[in-house]
Every structure is written in C-alpha cells, then in structure tokens.
Design a protein around this motif. Structure first.
Motif, mmCIF file in Angstrom:
data_model
loop_
_atom_site.group_PDB
_atom_site.id
_atom_site.type_symbol
_atom_site.label_atom_id
_atom_site.label_comp_id
_atom_site.label_asym_id
_atom_site.label_seq_id
_atom_site.Cartn_x
_atom_site.Cartn_y
_atom_site.Cartn_z
ATOM 1 N N GLU A 37 -7.080 39.244 32.534
ATOM 2 C CA GLU A 37 -7.097 38.834 31.123
ATOM 3 C C GLU A 37 -8.242 39.567 30.432
ATOM 4 O OE1 GLU A 37 -5.561 37.121 28.631
ATOM 5 O OE2 GLU A 37 -7.339 37.697 27.488
ATOM 6 N N ARG A 38 -7.937 40.234 29.323
ATOM 7 C CA ARG A 38 -8.938 41.090 28.675
ATOM 8 C C ARG A 38 -10.117 40.294 28.095
ATOM 9 N NH1 ARG A 38 -7.460 40.022 23.574
ATOM 10 N NH2 ARG A 38 -8.664 41.513 22.354
ATOM 11 N N THR A 45 -2.608 34.068 21.807
ATOM 12 C CA THR A 45 -1.809 33.209 20.926
ATOM 13 C C THR A 45 -1.797 31.770 21.397
ATOM 14 O OG1 THR A 45 -0.394 35.071 20.426
ATOM 15 C CG2 THR A 45 0.505 32.944 19.956
ATOM 16 N N THR A 46 -1.928 31.600 22.704
ATOM 17 C CA THR A 46 -1.659 30.277 23.286
ATOM 18 C C THR A 46 -2.542 29.172 22.720
ATOM 19 O OG1 THR A 46 -0.803 31.267 25.297
ATOM 20 C CG2 THR A 46 -1.654 29.020 25.482
ATOM 21 N N ALA A 50 1.192 24.993 18.105
ATOM 22 C CA ALA A 50 1.310 23.615 17.635
ATOM 23 C C ALA A 50 1.633 22.662 18.780
ATOM 24 C CB ALA A 50 2.387 23.543 16.562
ATOM 25 N N LEU A 52 4.746 21.967 20.180
ATOM 26 C CA LEU A 52 6.053 21.299 20.193
ATOM 27 C C LEU A 52 6.801 21.732 21.455
ATOM 28 C CD1 LEU A 52 5.267 20.834 17.282
ATOM 29 C CD2 LEU A 52 7.493 21.673 16.546
ATOM 30 N N GLU A 326 1.622 35.595 16.036
ATOM 31 C CA GLU A 326 2.532 35.351 17.157
ATOM 32 C C GLU A 326 3.535 36.498 17.177
ATOM 33 O OE1 GLU A 326 3.367 34.163 19.802
ATOM 34 O OE2 GLU A 326 5.295 33.157 19.901
ATOM 35 N N ILE A 356 5.312 28.191 24.310
ATOM 36 C CA ILE A 356 4.785 27.060 25.101
ATOM 37 C C ILE A 356 5.954 26.346 25.777
ATOM 38 C CG2 ILE A 356 3.381 24.960 25.044
ATOM 39 C CD1 ILE A 356 1.915 27.636 24.171
ATOM 40 N N GLN A 357 6.952 26.031 24.981
ATOM 41 C CA GLN A 357 8.073 25.293 25.573
ATOM 42 C C GLN A 357 8.888 26.166 26.532
ATOM 43 O OE1 GLN A 357 9.917 24.067 21.904
ATOM 44 N NE2 GLN A 357 11.597 25.483 22.167
HETATM 45 C C1 FAD Z 1 0.800 28.848 14.535
HETATM 46 C C2 FAD Z 1 1.574 28.859 15.796
HETATM 47 C C3 FAD Z 1 2.223 27.721 16.229
HETATM 48 C C4 FAD Z 1 2.962 27.746 17.406
HETATM 49 N N1 FAD Z 1 3.575 26.594 17.822
HETATM 50 C C5 FAD Z 1 4.290 26.587 18.970
HETATM 51 C C6 FAD Z 1 4.922 25.403 19.424
HETATM 52 O O1 FAD Z 1 4.802 24.363 18.806
HETATM 53 N N2 FAD Z 1 5.663 25.444 20.556
HETATM 54 C C7 FAD Z 1 5.812 26.587 21.266
HETATM 55 O O2 FAD Z 1 6.528 26.579 22.276
HETATM 56 N N3 FAD Z 1 5.198 27.728 20.871
HETATM 57 C C8 FAD Z 1 4.456 27.755 19.739
HETATM 58 N N4 FAD Z 1 3.847 28.905 19.323
HETATM 59 C C9 FAD Z 1 4.065 30.123 20.089
HETATM 60 C C10 FAD Z 1 3.169 30.225 21.317
HETATM 61 O O3 FAD Z 1 1.850 30.038 20.962
HETATM 62 C C11 FAD Z 1 3.357 31.618 21.952
HETATM 63 O O4 FAD Z 1 4.725 31.943 22.085
HETATM 64 C C12 FAD Z 1 2.721 31.669 23.310
HETATM 65 O O5 FAD Z 1 1.385 31.266 23.254
HETATM 66 C C13 FAD Z 1 2.818 33.077 23.872
HETATM 67 O O6 FAD Z 1 2.146 33.108 25.080
HETATM 68 P P1 FAD Z 1 1.869 34.492 25.808
HETATM 69 O O7 FAD Z 1 1.268 34.169 27.110
HETATM 70 O O8 FAD Z 1 3.082 35.319 25.779
HETATM 71 O O9 FAD Z 1 0.857 35.243 24.838
HETATM 72 P P2 FAD Z 1 -0.762 35.087 24.677
HETATM 73 O O10 FAD Z 1 -1.188 33.678 24.694
HETATM 74 O O11 FAD Z 1 -1.131 35.862 23.482
HETATM 75 O O12 FAD Z 1 -1.278 35.778 25.987
HETATM 76 C C14 FAD Z 1 -1.283 37.174 26.176
HETATM 77 C C15 FAD Z 1 -2.614 37.536 26.762
HETATM 78 O O13 FAD Z 1 -2.604 38.895 27.175
HETATM 79 C C16 FAD Z 1 -3.910 39.392 27.075
HETATM 80 N N5 FAD Z 1 -3.874 40.839 27.097
HETATM 81 C C17 FAD Z 1 -3.305 41.665 26.178
HETATM 82 N N6 FAD Z 1 -3.480 42.950 26.519
HETATM 83 C C18 FAD Z 1 -4.158 42.946 27.682
HETATM 84 C C19 FAD Z 1 -4.658 43.963 28.529
HETATM 85 N N7 FAD Z 1 -4.485 45.268 28.245
HETATM 86 N N8 FAD Z 1 -5.325 43.613 29.654
HETATM 87 C C20 FAD Z 1 -5.510 42.298 29.979
HETATM 88 N N9 FAD Z 1 -5.093 41.297 29.192
HETATM 89 C C21 FAD Z 1 -4.403 41.606 28.065
HETATM 90 C C22 FAD Z 1 -4.374 38.817 25.733
HETATM 91 O O14 FAD Z 1 -5.777 38.804 25.609
HETATM 92 C C23 FAD Z 1 -3.759 37.430 25.760
HETATM 93 O O15 FAD Z 1 -4.658 36.452 26.177
HETATM 94 C C24 FAD Z 1 3.079 28.925 18.157
HETATM 95 C C25 FAD Z 1 2.433 30.080 17.726
HETATM 96 C C26 FAD Z 1 1.669 30.049 16.559
HETATM 97 C C27 FAD Z 1 0.973 31.294 16.129
#
Ligand code: FAD
Length: 815
Positions: A37-38, A45-46, A50, A52, A326, A356-357
């Motif tokens: 994780e960078r 985004t996580t 919200a 849900l 997101e 999340i879901q």
């Molecule tokens: C306002 C808002 C409300 C939301 N509400 C909901 C909800 O109610 N229910 C729901 O299911 N979803 C919701 N979501 C969506 C949800 O937050 C995302 O879909 C989810 O967090 C995505 O997770 P992820 O692990 O794919 O991405 P991230 O959490 O962004 O994780 C990706 C990670 O990769 C790391 N990374 C990137 N490049 C590199 C690299 N080169 N080397 C090492 N690490 C790297 C980043 O630092 C980051 O931590 C919401 C989003 C927003 C913005």
C-alpha cells in the motif's frame, strides 16, 4: 525496509478490495501473500465511503456476491476482534413514478428468485417504516430487511487483520513503481518506500491490481487496459437530530438521493445525473485520506429535493459536506479477473461506488479463481476481458463517467443506451444504415442498429417497460425475416483467423465439436471448461487445410482470444484478430435465396450450397464469402467481405431487397427471432457455469473425439443424468413483457429465473428461456407441469417447451 524478494501473490493496493483478496487467498491456504500500500490502508477511497451494504444487484451472481459480503461482514468482528459497525438495519427504496414502481417491483421479483428476503410495500407501509418521510408522490416501495450498513474502514482493517493472522504480509508506505512482464507473463513488481529511501523488487507468481482509482495507472505499468476514471462523489452529514435512532437505509432514486442514519445524525448522499470527473491527468502523488473541495452549487438541487422529502434536514444544520473521489467505469460495472494482455496479472478495480458492499464477494471470487485457475461461477458482468483498449482514452473516460455515476440511480429501462462518448466503432455500413433510419445501440464500443425508424418517425429511443416506441418497428422487422427478407449488420462479430500447422490441434482441443471437416464447412461449437461449462459459443469455418475462422460475439472476442492463446502453449499456430477488416451483412428470410440469386451467378440451391457451408461467391461487381447459417431460424446467408467492399455490397443487396419489400432489421428484431427459435444467447442462457448438456447443446459435442477440454465432464453428465434443463416459455397473455431474471414458477413454487427474455412477435407473446431443475425427472414430467412467470409481482401463465416453439425441426433454415 525488509520485504521478501519473492511471493506467490503480490497485491497492489490496501483498500477494502485488496484487503479482501488477501483475506480470501489466505483462507484458501495461500500464506505467501504480500500486500503493498503506497500510503496507509484505506487511505484511498475506502475510508470515506458511506457504508451502505445492500444485497440487490442486477444479476443472480452479482446478488450472490453482495449477499456473501453482507454475511461475511456480519461475522468479521467475531473472527478478528475489530468492530466493523455492521448492522442489519434494512433498506427501503421508494418509487415516485409508475416507471420506477415497475422497475423496483421487477427487481423485487428477481431478488426473491435469487433467495433475497424482500417485500413490496405500499406508500402507507413506507410511512410506517420511515416516519420522517414526506410521502407526497410516493407510489410504492420495496423493503429488504437484511440489508445493512457498516464502517468501511474497519471492515477493510478487519479483513487485513484476518489475512495477517493467517500469514499475509501487509506493508504500508510502499509504492509499486513498476510491473515486470516477460514473455507475456507478469514476473515481478518493483517498489519504492514512500519516503523515497528504500526500494526493491519482488518476484511473484501472481500480481493483483487492486489499486482503486489508480487502477488504470497500475494497469498501464503492465501494459494492461483498465479503463476507469475517478469522479467527485458527494454526501452531507447533519448535526445530531434530537430523538433520531436507528433507521433503515432509504433510497429515493427519482431524486438521486440516499439517506442513512448514523449515530443520531442523518447522511444524505447523491448520485447526480451529471457527475464531475476528477484528476483526469493524474492523481496527485501526495493523495492520502484527502477530501476534495466542497461544491455546494453542484449539490444544491439534490439538497432541495431532499429537504422536501425529509423535512428534518431543513431543521438540522449541516455538520459535514464531504466530497471524495471514487472510480467509475464506462459501463458502471467493476473489473475482475485475469488481464487479457498479460498472464498472471489480475485486476479487481473500478467499483463504481459499490466497493464496500462488493469487496467481500469480489475478493472471495477472485481468490477462488486464482486458486482453481478457472472462474468459480459466471462473472461475465464484471470480467476485465470486456474492457476495450480504446476505452483507456482519458477524454473518452471523462465524458463517459460523467454519465455513469448518475446512471446508478437513473431509471434502468430495458435497452437504455449511453448518451455520452458515442459513435466510436462504426461498421463499414454505418453511414448507409444511418441514412435509412437506424437507431443505434452500443456494445463493446460498436454502434449497431437496434431498430429502424419508419420514414417520418423520430429515430430516437423512447423507453418504456411495457411498449417502447420501437415495439412496432421490431414487429415489422421480424415479419420481414419470417415471411420475406431482412438484412442486418453483423460486422461487430469478433473474427479470429487461426492459422498454422497446429491450428486444427488447438481448435479441436478447445472446441467441444469436431472441426476436422472438409474445407468450407461451418461448425457450431462451444469452448468448454473442465466442468463442461460453456466458456464461449462460436462458429468455426475451415478456410483451408491449416486455416480456420472463429466467429464470436462482439462482447466476448477478447475473452475468447485469451482462452485460445492460453491453450495454444507451444503449438505452431498464429491467432489474428481480423474483426475490423471484414464486414458482415446477414441476408435472412424465405426470400433470401431468390434475392441473392438475382445478384450472383452462384448456385444457391441446397445441392449447390448446403446449410452449414461457406464459400466465396460473386455478388454484384465483387466477391464475398457467403456462410449459410442463421441465428434467426430462417433460410439465409451471412455475407463476409473485406471492409473496403462493404459500401458496394450494401448498395447492391439493399437496392434489390427494398425493391422486393425487404427490410433493414436491427438487433431487437434479431433477438426476438432467435428467442422464438430457442437459440441460446451466450452470457445469458449459456455461461461458464452452465453445463453444455444441460443447456441442450449436447448435439454440438463430439465425445468420440479424444482429448478436448470438458470431454470427461460431458461423459460424466451423460451418465449421471441432468440436474436442470433449459426450457422455453411463452406467456399466454400477449400484453406483458419479459426481459430476463423473471422468476419461473412451476406448480406454484419458484424454481428458477429466466436467463433471457424478448417479445415473440411472430408467436404473439413475450418469450423467455430459463433452467428448470429436473433431477431424476423425465422430459414428460417437466412438460406436464403448470408454469407461470412472475412479472413485477404478477404471476402470468406460460406455455413451456423443451423443443423450439418455432420451427422445431429446423425445416426453414434448411429449405
Ligand atoms: C462519497 C462516497 C461514498 C461511498 N459510499 C459507498 C457505500 O455506501 N457503499 C459502498 O459499497 N461503496 C461506497 N463507496 C465506494 C467505495 O468507497 C469504493 O468502491 C471502495 O472503497 C473501493 O475500494 P478499493 O479497494 O478498490 O479502492 P481504494 O480504497 O482506493 O484502495 C486502493 C488503494 O491502492 C493504493 N495504491 C494505488 N496505487 C498504488 C501503488 N502504485 N502502489 C501501492 N498502492 C497503491 C491506494 O493508495 C489505495 O489505498 C463510496 C465512495 C465514495 C467516494
């Protein structure tokens, strides 16, 4: 920094998705797993989601995954000791229009078929469950008692702890700077510590891109297309509201809003129709738990509606205005699976605000896929193989995602088409079709005529659940196919030339049917997996001793190419995608022979041109390769020609067809005609989890042929007997429409759901196909039952048949 120099799996990204993959890989016994994780876990985004956690998705397997997440999160606290804040508060979705009521009632019916607890409720019942709601205009609601909400960051941290407890190594402040690819395989990642100091390299058997909105950038490190783009996504949280206690999650999609009670405050989130792409030119390197600037003007229209809908919002002050990025994808579905371009490089990114879901289920499915080397079940909706390389164009993405965010809460009409970033992949007939009233739909970027407007009729879609504006056009087009002649453009077919000394060996290994035929023969076949499930549904034409043409649906070309390449190994074979080089015009209907005979000196009689064969013929002033086959169940030919000849061929054929009362037809008519003939549609009726014999396609498998993938599974199934059968249905009431996913009711009990549906204009009613469990039963017992289909909560009687209701003996195709 001491990191290992080798791992079985390196996961890039420590959001909820990466953590879930680590958790599930270790559950399968993979201890040698490293997550990099960078910055800090959840800092992308996580952390700001919200929270849900709903179960209802658009298809059975997506719902299955969401249900799995919800069950997993319910138990994580006990396993890991981290409180995930998960509570089953239930959820309500309300409809403010008749269209929306139809949509949510259809969804509810579908959910029931998928085993989700759900109840259609009246406005008064909505009011009882959500006393703060202004019920003006509320037409109905749907209640899901098991839906929930949770704390996203803690869910991710609990998954990470679960993974760590089973041996995974999770390293924060380590940025992956490159992915090394050698001979088409991912071999290693290079990394650098966040402080710019230490750096290193980890060789890996598998590399997983779980980098969220950085997913496109991380994909590019390996030469893999991951088309996604971040958008700004908003919610507000009020000050504490006196007396506010636990409430269900509430969605009012007609006002683009969702509401969640959290610790006595109210959260209002928005899915506005036109979203704002963010950081198109790159995400700032420092991004960590960042927020984006407020944009009150952008949020205001939603807030105004919300204050009317939930008057308490007007009284409570706003405590937080949150704007976070997101990632969104061109079709609103996330990406999962092995990259088509690079072996052992996996993708799980682009979660379109449902990460999340989805993470629990997606992590489980990806880990299983990696462990088994094959999909655990059908994941076609989210398979990364559907992504098209052109879609990584940033201007394209910025335009498209500004639409896809809002589509999550828009009316989900059947056949709804994207409005942005259109017109990219045009068939060589495009301009001629447009001149003749074509109304286009998009598949894999291809613009394909879905129907043709009559002279004077507005060539635009007016969507409707019951009778859309093109209903009559499709009826006329089907009539032309059934009684005269209809032409349709199939240039979007994927076309792959498979050539070389071992071309036959490869194809006879991946195909269930025997393609060792005389030159000029067409073979309808499936690529099977080891379980006998269907990985692809294609035709193979032998062009000469060592060259074959594989023709496949537009949407699955990349997946099918990947499958063939993966099995080619060291064989002496070259695969060339010639999709864009050849146009295809289908000429179908009982009048097709006369029509083509007027344009070609070729002998098109059964003696001169048998069904299932292909050869070059003269046509007009040129030559085309004619393939005698049909997906609409009629006499007809598909004419393949080099793209430069398409204009001439079209003019020649269309002028003659028009003079004979022929019609141009669209994909809707084609779908109506194919369902009458009970031809299976890949991705709907047949998928990797449907056994070829149970799909009714055993006739296309030649077990006398040794050594092809799936042979043993076919032999086993034939011995053990079928557990389900594909049944065709026709509603006896001609009014209702079927699309897919409607529950099948056999003798009063839900036994399955329709895998596809369309209107049977020739047979006079909506038609569907779907699997019915039949373990130990004979076809007669299946036929003897009473069937109904649940259409938006109403059970409609249906006729059922195991044989095609239209032309069961295929006399018309062979006429
Ligand atoms: C306002 C808002 C409300 C939301 N509400 C909901 C909800 O109610 N229910 C729901 O299911 N979803 C919701 N979501 C969506 C949800 O937050 C995302 O879909 C989810 O967090 C995505 O997770 P992820 O692990 O794919 O991405 P991230 O959490 O962004 O994780 C990706 C990670 O990769 C790391 N990374 C990137 N490049 C590199 C690299 N080169 N080397 C090492 N690490 C790297 C980043 O630092 C980051 O931590 C919401 C989003 C927003 C913005």
């Amino acid at each position: 920094m001491s990191l290992p120099t080798h791992a079985r799996a390196v996961i890039i990204g420590g959001g909820v998705v990466g953590c879930s993959i680590a958790y599930h890989l270790t559950r399968l016994g993979w201890t040698d797993v490293v997550l990099l994780e960078r910055k800090q876990l959840t800092s992308g985004t996580t952390w700001h989601a919200a929270g849900l956690i709903a179960q209802l998705r658009a298809t059975a397997n997506m719902t299955r995954l969401a249900k799995y997440s919800q069950e997993l999160y319910g138990n994580l606290e006990q396993e890991t000791g981290i409180a995930t804040g998960f509570r089953r508060c239930g959820s309500i979705t309300v409809a403010l229009t008749d269209h929306r009521r139809e949509e949510i009632f259809r969804q509810a019916a579908m959910a029931r078929a998928f085993g989700v607890e759900v109840e259609e409720i009246s406005p008064a019942e909505v009011g009882e469950k959500y006393r703060h709601l202004n019920l003006d205009g509320v037409k109905a609601g749907v209640w899901l008692p098991k839906d929930g909400q949770g704390d996203p960051a803690n869910i991710a941290l609990a998954l990470a702890r679960g993974a760590r407890n089973r041996g995974a190594r999770i390293a924060e402040r380590i940025r992956v700077t490159g992915v090394e690819v050698d001979a088409g395989r991912a071999r290693a990642v290079t990394w650098q510590a966040d402080d710019g100091g230490a750096q290193g390299r980890i060789t890996a058997d598998h590399v997983i891109n779980a980098a969220g909105m950085w997913g496109r950038e991380v994909g590019a490190m390996a030469g893999v297309s991951v088309p996604l783009q971040a958008c700004e996504h908003f919610y507000i949280v009020t000050e504490p509201v006196a007396g506010l206690t636990q409430m269900p999650v509430l969605r009012v999609p007609d006002e683009c809003a969702y509401y969640k009670e959290d610790a006595g405050k109210m959260m209002l989130g928005a899915f506005e129709p036109k979203a704002k792409p963010w950081a198109v030119d790159g995400i700032p390197a420092s991004f960590e738990f960042d927020q984006l600037p407020e944009d009150f003007d952008h949020f205001e229209p939603i807030l105004e509606w919300a204050m009317n809908r939930l008057p308490m919002l007007g009284e409570a002050g706003i405590h937080t205005f949150f704007n976070g990025p997101e990632s969104f994808t061109p079709d609103d579905a996330y990406y999962m699976g092995p990259a088509p371009e690079v072996a052992n490089f996996w993708v799980a990114a682009g979660f379109n605000s449902v990460g999340i879901q989805s993470a629990g289920g997606a992590g489980m499915a990806l880990a299983q896929w990696m462990d088994d080397g094959m999909r655990p079940f059908d994941l076609g909706d989210v398979d990364i193989a559907r992504a098209q390389p052109f879609q990584t164009n940033r201007r394209y993405l910025a335009q498209r995602v500004s639409e896809t965010l809002g589509l999550l809460y828009a009316d989900h009409f059947p056949f709804r088409q994207m409005e942005t970033a259109r017109g990219l992949r045009r068939s060589p007939f495009h301009a001629q079709l447009a001149e003749n009233g074509a109304v286009f739909g998009e598949t894999s970027g291809w613009e394909r005529p879905n129907w043709f407007a009559d002279p004077g009729q507005e060539p635009v879609y007016r969507y409707d659940w019951r009778r859309p504006n093109w209903f009559g056009n499709a009826a006329q087009e089907v009539a032309a196919l059934r009684s005269g002649v209809g032409l349709y453009d199939m240039s979007s077919f994927g076309k792959v030339r498979v050539e070389g000394r071992d071309a036959l060996r490869l194809l006879n290994h991946v195909c269930g049917n025997d393609v060792d035929t005389p030159v000029g023969q067409l073979v309808y076949t499936q690529f099977l997996n080891q379980r006998g499930g269907i990985e692809a549904d294609v035709t193979v034409t032998r062009l000469d001793e060592t060259a074959f043409l594989v023709v496949t649906p537009a949407a699955t070309l990349r997946a099918d190419l990947t499958w063939m390449r993966a099995h080619a190994g060291d064989l002496n074979v070259v695969l060339t995608d010639i999709t864009a080089g050849e146009a295809v015009l289908a000429v179908m209907g009982p009048g097709s022979r006369d029509l083509l005979s007027a344009l070609s000196p070729a002998d098109l009689t059964n003696d001169g041109f048998a069904f299932g064969s292909a050869r070059e013929i003269e046509l007009g002033l040129t030559r085309v390769r004619a393939h005698r086959m049909s997906y609409v169940g009629e006499l007809g030919w598909e004419l393949f020609m080099s793209a430069d000849m398409a204009g001439h061929v079209f003019e020649t054929v269309w002028d003659a067809a028009r003079a004979r009362g022929g019609r141009l037809c669209g994909m809707h008519a084609m779908d109506c005609a194919r369902i009458e003939k009970a031809f299976r549609h890949f991705g709907h009726d047949i998928t990797c989890e449907d056994h070829v014999v149970e799909a009714g396609l055993g006739f296309a498998v030649k077990t006398a042929k040794p050594d092809f993938i799936g042979r043993d599974a076919v032999l086993r199934k034939r011995q053990a007997g079928l557990e389900k059968r594909m049944v065709q249905f026709r509603l006896t009431d001609p009014a209702p429409q079927l699309y897919h996913n409607e529950p099948i009711i056999r003798d009063g009990k839900i036994v399955g759901y329709l895998s596809s549906g369309a209107y049977g204009h020739h047979l006079g009613g909506a038609m569907g196909m779907g699997y019915v469990p039949c373990k130990g039963e004979s076809p007669d017992q299946l036929n003897a039952s009473r069937y109904e289909i649940d259409v938006a909560g109403t059970r409609v009687p249906a006729e059922a048949s195991l044989k095609p209701m239209y032309d069961p003996k295929a006399d018309r195709m062979k006429a």
